[in-house]
Design a protein around this motif. Sequence first.
Motif, short mmCIF file in Angstrom:
data_model
loop_
_atom_site.label_atom_id
_atom_site.label_comp_id
_atom_site.label_asym_id
_atom_site.label_seq_id
_atom_site.Cartn_x
_atom_site.Cartn_y
_atom_site.Cartn_z
N ARG A 198 10.22 37.57 30.38
CA ARG A 198 9.02 37.27 29.87
C ARG A 198 8.47 38.29 28.78
NH1 ARG A 198 8.90 37.10 35.65
NH2 ARG A 198 7.69 35.12 36.46
N ARG A 199 9.47 38.81 28.17
CA ARG A 199 9.32 39.45 26.84
C ARG A 199 9.43 38.43 25.80
NH1 ARG A 199 13.58 43.97 26.34
NH2 ARG A 199 14.66 42.24 27.83
N ALA A 200 10.05 37.43 26.12
CA ALA A 200 10.24 36.50 24.98
C ALA A 200 9.03 35.85 24.41
CB ALA A 200 11.16 35.17 25.58
N ILE A 201 9.11 35.75 22.94
CA ILE A 201 8.11 34.90 22.24
C ILE A 201 8.02 33.63 23.00
CG2 ILE A 201 7.36 33.98 19.94
CD1 ILE A 201 8.76 36.42 18.39
N GLY A 202 6.57 33.28 23.10
CA GLY A 202 6.58 32.02 23.48
C GLY A 202 5.94 31.90 25.20
N VAL A 203 6.15 33.34 25.67
CA VAL A 203 5.48 33.39 26.80
C VAL A 203 4.40 34.18 27.06
CG1 VAL A 203 6.18 34.49 29.32
CG2 VAL A 203 8.13 33.39 27.90
N PRO A 204 4.13 35.60 26.73
CA PRO A 204 2.93 36.09 26.67
C PRO A 204 1.76 35.60 26.09
CG PRO A 204 4.48 37.42 25.47
CD PRO A 204 5.31 36.50 26.02
#
Length: 319
Positions: A198-204
Amino acid sequence: MMSMCKQLQPTVHIPPCGLNLEAFNSRRQKNKVVIVMGATGTGKSRLSVDLATLFPAEIINSDKMQVYEGLDIVTNKITVEEQRGVPHHLLGMVKNPNADFDAEDFCDEASEAIDTITDRDRLPIIAGGSNSFIEHLVDGLDYSFRAKFECLFLWVDVSMPVLHTYVSDRVDEMVRNGMVEEVRRMFDPDASYNRGIRRAIGVPEFDRYFRDEMLYDERTRARVLQEAFNEIKDNTCKLACRQLGKIHRLRSRDGWSLHRLDATEVYRRRGKGAEQTWKRHVAAPSAAIVEQFLRNFVPAVSRPTPTIRVPAMAAAASR
């Protein structure tokens, strides 16, 4: 998910070099490893597959988000079709989306994969954008990696203004291919964005939208969603700048000898002539460098290259 690099498939054919790694075993003191680096979206995965179809090689993923299972669109994970039969390691191997996978974990898993590949007299190709993982592997542990392996570093570079335009368009393509629904399936209002996939860009960036979308009218919902898209584009561009800054620091401070392949013209074309441009500027030169590396030659391009100024945005992001 389609991306520009993926739209350029099928990759142009480069005549095989006809090398057998086993034939070099008696002549070399160290096993050899090829490392493909570059900012996000520059074509690292594509180049690694190009090379692995020419030489007896297997690919080790070094992208810290692609090690996780799931979110294939968000993380721009290479598909089975795009792998073209080349074995890939450390790709989607972490099943728990909340688990931490740090540089130490990468070193352990990558080292095991490298040993397995070299034991079969095949060439390990490490490819991915997590330069901190690569740095920890190569220069960590009292430089024991360099004592054991001879490394060749290939750097796929694209002019930042051109790359920023591309990554913005790539986000739009990700949206068209179902990114919102993919993230929605993993949305958990109680989960942390500081660990796991969930750290991936596009999730938070979608958190606000998913939490409150039922409270919005249609117009507000569209506006908030567009704001999330814009934030993803901005964060991806910032990531590319940080990655480029890291590469320049490795070249200057740590003395890494990186062979720069300029793919800017490929991204400018994007369609007509892009295949031949990729071959001429990236694939064919890289294949020649790798062949020389395996034959224990010193590639001519290993001579110092002119200093490349880091764009102001990249310099600022790297501080």
